[in-house]
Design a protein around this motif. Structure first.
Motif, PDB file in Angstrom:
ATOM      1  N   THR A 118       0.832  -1.201   0.000  1.00 19.94           N
ATOM      2  CA  THR A 118       0.000   0.000   0.000  1.00 19.94           C
ATOM      3  C   THR A 118       0.870   1.256   0.000  1.00 19.94           C
ATOM      4  OG1 THR A 118      -0.145  -0.018   2.411  1.00 19.94           O
ATOM      5  CG2 THR A 118      -1.907  -1.131   1.202  1.00 19.94           C
ATOM      6  N   HIS A 136       0.996   5.461   0.845  1.00 17.59           N
ATOM      7  CA  HIS A 136       0.330   6.449   1.707  1.00 17.59           C
ATOM      8  C   HIS A 136       0.913   7.847   1.532  1.00 17.59           C
ATOM      9  CE1 HIS A 136      -1.367   3.039   4.071  1.00 17.59           C
ATOM     10  NE2 HIS A 136      -0.282   2.457   3.605  1.00 17.59           N
ATOM     11  N   GLU A 180       3.621  10.686  -0.730  1.00 16.89           N
ATOM     12  CA  GLU A 180       4.054  10.974  -2.099  1.00 16.89           C
ATOM     13  C   GLU A 180       5.451  10.409  -2.389  1.00 16.89           C
ATOM     14  OE1 GLU A 180       3.523  15.074  -3.120  1.00 16.89           O
ATOM     15  OE2 GLU A 180       4.486  14.758  -5.077  1.00 16.89           O
ATOM     16  N   ALA A 198       5.242   6.734  -2.798  1.00 15.97           N
ATOM     17  CA  ALA A 198       4.635   6.376  -4.084  1.00 15.97           C
ATOM     18  C   ALA A 198       5.651   6.535  -5.207  1.00 15.97           C
ATOM     19  CB  ALA A 198       3.411   7.244  -4.336  1.00 15.97           C
ATOM     20  N   THR A 206      -4.843   2.213  -8.437  1.00 16.91           N
ATOM     21  CA  THR A 206      -5.346   3.444  -7.817  1.00 16.91           C
ATOM     22  C   THR A 206      -6.019   3.085  -6.490  1.00 16.91           C
ATOM     23  OG1 THR A 206      -7.499   3.179  -8.841  1.00 16.91           O
ATOM     24  CG2 THR A 206      -5.852   4.443 -10.090  1.00 16.91           C
ATOM     25  N   ARG A 207      -6.356   4.117  -5.736  1.00 14.06           N
ATOM     26  CA  ARG A 207      -7.036   3.884  -4.438  1.00 14.06           C
ATOM     27  C   ARG A 207      -8.318   3.069  -4.645  1.00 14.06           C
ATOM     28  NH1 ARG A 207      -8.145   6.150   0.816  1.00 14.06           N
ATOM     29  NH2 ARG A 207     -10.368   6.431   1.094  1.00 14.06           N
ATOM     30  N   GLU A 208      -9.081   3.401  -5.696  1.00 12.26           N
ATOM     31  CA  GLU A 208     -10.340   2.681  -5.947  1.00 12.26           C
ATOM     32  C   GLU A 208     -10.077   1.212  -6.278  1.00 12.26           C
ATOM     33  OE1 GLU A 208     -13.573   2.861  -5.398  1.00 12.26           O
ATOM     34  OE2 GLU A 208     -12.780   4.553  -4.288  1.00 12.26           O
ATOM     35  N   PRO A 254      -4.292   7.354   5.365  1.00 15.13           N
ATOM     36  CA  PRO A 254      -5.121   7.075   4.190  1.00 15.13           C
ATOM     37  C   PRO A 254      -4.307   6.435   3.063  1.00 15.13           C
ATOM     38  CG  PRO A 254      -5.508   9.292   5.009  1.00 15.13           C
ATOM     39  CD  PRO A 254      -4.344   8.761   5.772  1.00 15.13           C
ATOM     40  N   ILE A 255      -4.914   5.456   2.396  1.00 13.99           N
ATOM     41  CA  ILE A 255      -4.242   4.743   1.295  1.00 13.99           C
ATOM     42  C   ILE A 255      -4.456   5.533   0.010  1.00 13.99           C
ATOM     43  CG2 ILE A 255      -4.319   2.620  -0.085  1.00 13.99           C
ATOM     44  CD1 ILE A 255      -5.226   1.222   2.568  1.00 13.99           C
ATOM     45  N   THR A 256      -3.365   5.822  -0.698  1.00  9.76           N
ATOM     46  CA  THR A 256      -3.484   6.607  -1.935  1.00  9.76           C
ATOM     47  C   THR A 256      -3.406   5.720  -3.174  1.00  9.76           C
ATOM     48  OG1 THR A 256      -1.109   6.986  -1.921  1.00  9.76           O
ATOM     49  CG2 THR A 256      -2.476   8.672  -0.873  1.00  9.76           C
ATOM     50  N   GLY A 257      -2.927   4.508  -3.031  1.00  3.68           N
ATOM     51  CA  GLY A 257      -2.790   3.595  -4.171  1.00  3.68           C
ATOM     52  C   GLY A 257      -1.997   2.390  -3.719  1.00  3.68           C
TER      53      GLY A 257
END
Ligand SMILES: Cc1cc2nc3c(=O)[nH]c(=O)nc-3n(C[C@H](O)[C@H](O)[C@H](O)COP(=O)(O)OP(=O)(O)OC[C@H]3O[C@@H](n4cnc5c(N)ncnc54)[C@H](O)[C@@H]3O)c2cc1C
Length: 418
Positions: free
Chosen positions: A121, A123, A125, A128, A149-151, A169-172
């Protein structure tokens, strides 16, 4: 060796499963061998197998002070992957993953490889960016890597915390779909059976207590079951590398640390991918029995203790409920530890040593299980040919003196951070 098949299963069912042949012999040690491997974990056993299969060397003994696979091989969390960034590591671990993909058929032993994917996961920048850079590198080199992606992460792992109050929060996410888990005991037993069938003697309850050297050359070992002569010796003892190498007067650039893991009670299928949580050192996967296996970081001090402690359970449990709030009511069933040999750059050692006829396989840090087949393959090559295979050329002992450290995580000479 009789092959395992549907027919042998049926034949043995007719005799109430009382006629199965033992998976390997337990011979007494011979006075001399061409090659002695110290350590009956996955790496030592795979080495014995490939020495016979690839190089025709079958006058080999594997000496194990306890029972086969009772070290880190039987204690790990079973993750196999090849999502590395440095070229030497990436090529080596991808070679290993490719062997894993055909290993059950090759050994005629089900190592239960489950390529369910390893998902990390994201979280932050910077994190990532680092993961995307690694993923791009892998794809350029033909290794599978996918950005989610997060979705997409939410659809794949809905039990992660996607609530507005999530602490991190998970961003991707980044996933290697071909990665997964394998059954650790089966790997040791499969290589043991295959090595035995090619002539290797697997000798348990046989601790090596001395390494005999004459005029700078290996001549044999002293063991709790008497002296054994050997033309060549391979050390593959993981967390005991420093201790065993010292028997030959070598001081290795590594430290031994404790790595712990734990498992919960079994529940119905809830997680079909292995998840590494990017906001803390925590990862988990669900076994075929339904238990959730959880692992994290090493203890930050040197130790040979192969047992766990409460602070780490607390750390893992905290991370687990932060990532997966629904795990909060699970009960922990078992908790254990292994002794890990941490190098100063986080990469392994598969190498000749300054002593003629003595070879070293170690420094596996947190992740040597996934390397088992490739490690055995190239270590057997190094021992048989007295020179490294091109895939372990970089994993030499003298790389630290030459300034060619393989610092995968870029944290410098801090074993506790690799
Ligand atoms: C909790 C935990 C989780 C892990 N999770 C993962 C993971 O998910 N994925 C991954 O890739 N890796 C993981 N690892 C690392 C992995 O388990 C090891 O790197 C790997 O199993 C090492 O295998 P080995 O054969 O070299 O060592 P071992 O299996 O430890 O075998 C070495 C053997 O040498 C024997 N020995 C020691 N001294 C002597 C002596 N003097 N004489 C004779 N025999 C001796 C020991 O008894 C032992 O059986 C984990 C490790 C731990 C502890």
């Amino acid at each position: 060796m009789r092959r395992y098949s549907i027919f042998s299963l049926m034949r043995n069912a007719l005799s109430h499963h009382e006629g199965w042949q033992e998976a390997w012999r337990s011979p007494p040690p011979k006075p001399a061998y061409d090659v002695v491997i110290i350590g009956g974990g996955g790496h030592g056993l795979a080495t014995a197998y490939y020495l016979a299969k690839e190089h025709g060397i079958n006058n080999v003994a594997v000496l194990e002070r306890g029972w086969l696979g009772g070290g880190n091989t039987g204690r790990n969390t079973a993750i196999v992957r090849s999502d590395y960034g440095l070229e030497s590591n990436s090529r080596f671990y991808e070679f290993s993953l490719q062997i894993w993909e055909r290993l059950s058929a090759e050994l005629n032993y089900n190592v239960m490889l489950s390529q369910r994917g390893v998902l990390r996961t994201m979280h932050f920048e910077a994190q990532a960016n680092a993961l995307l850079r690694r993923g791009n590198w892998m794809r350029v080199n033909g290794i599978d890597a996918v950005y989610l992606t997060r979705e997409e992460v939410r659809r794949k792992v809905p039990v992660l915390d996607f609530s507005p109050t999530a602490r991190f929060p998970i961003t991707g996410a980044f996933i290697q779909p071909r990665a997964g888990i394998a059954r650790h005991d089966a790997v040791a037993w499969g290589f043991a059976r295959a090595a035995d069938s090619r002539g290797a003697d697997l000798i348990q309850n046989c601790e090596v207590t001395g390494i005999r050297i004459k005029s700078g050359r290996i001549v044999g070992v002293d063991t709790t079951r008497g002296p054994i002569d050997a033309k060549k010796i391979g050390i593959a003892v993981a967390g005991h590398s420093g201790h065993v190498a010292a028997l030959a007067g070598l001081r290795l650039p590594l430290e031994t640390h404790v790595l712990q893991a734990m498992v919960t009670e079994p529940v119905k299928p809830i997680l079909d991918v292995s998840v590494a949580y990017g906001a803390g050192h925590f990862y988990t996967n669900q076994t075929d029995k339904g238990e959730l296996v959880m692992g994290g970081d090493i203890d930050g001090y040197n130790s040979y203790a192969q047992r766990g402690n409460l602070p780490l359970i607390e750390h893992l449990a905290t991370a687990a409920v932060t990532a997966f709030p629904c795990f909060g009511r699970l009960r922990i069933m078992r908790h254990w530890a292994g002794a890990n040999d941490m190098t100063m750059d986080g990469s392994p050692l598969i190498t000749k040593t300054p002593i003629e006829g003595l070879y070293l396989n170690g420094g596996w840090c947190l992740g040597g299980f996934k390397a088992t087949p490739a490690s055995g393959f190239v270590f057997a090559h190094t021992i048989a040919q007295d020179r490294p295979h091109e895939l372990n050329m970089a994993f030499s002992l003298d790389r630290f003196a030459r300034g060619y450290a393989l610092d995968e995580r870029g944290v410098g000479p801090h074993p506790e951070l690799h």
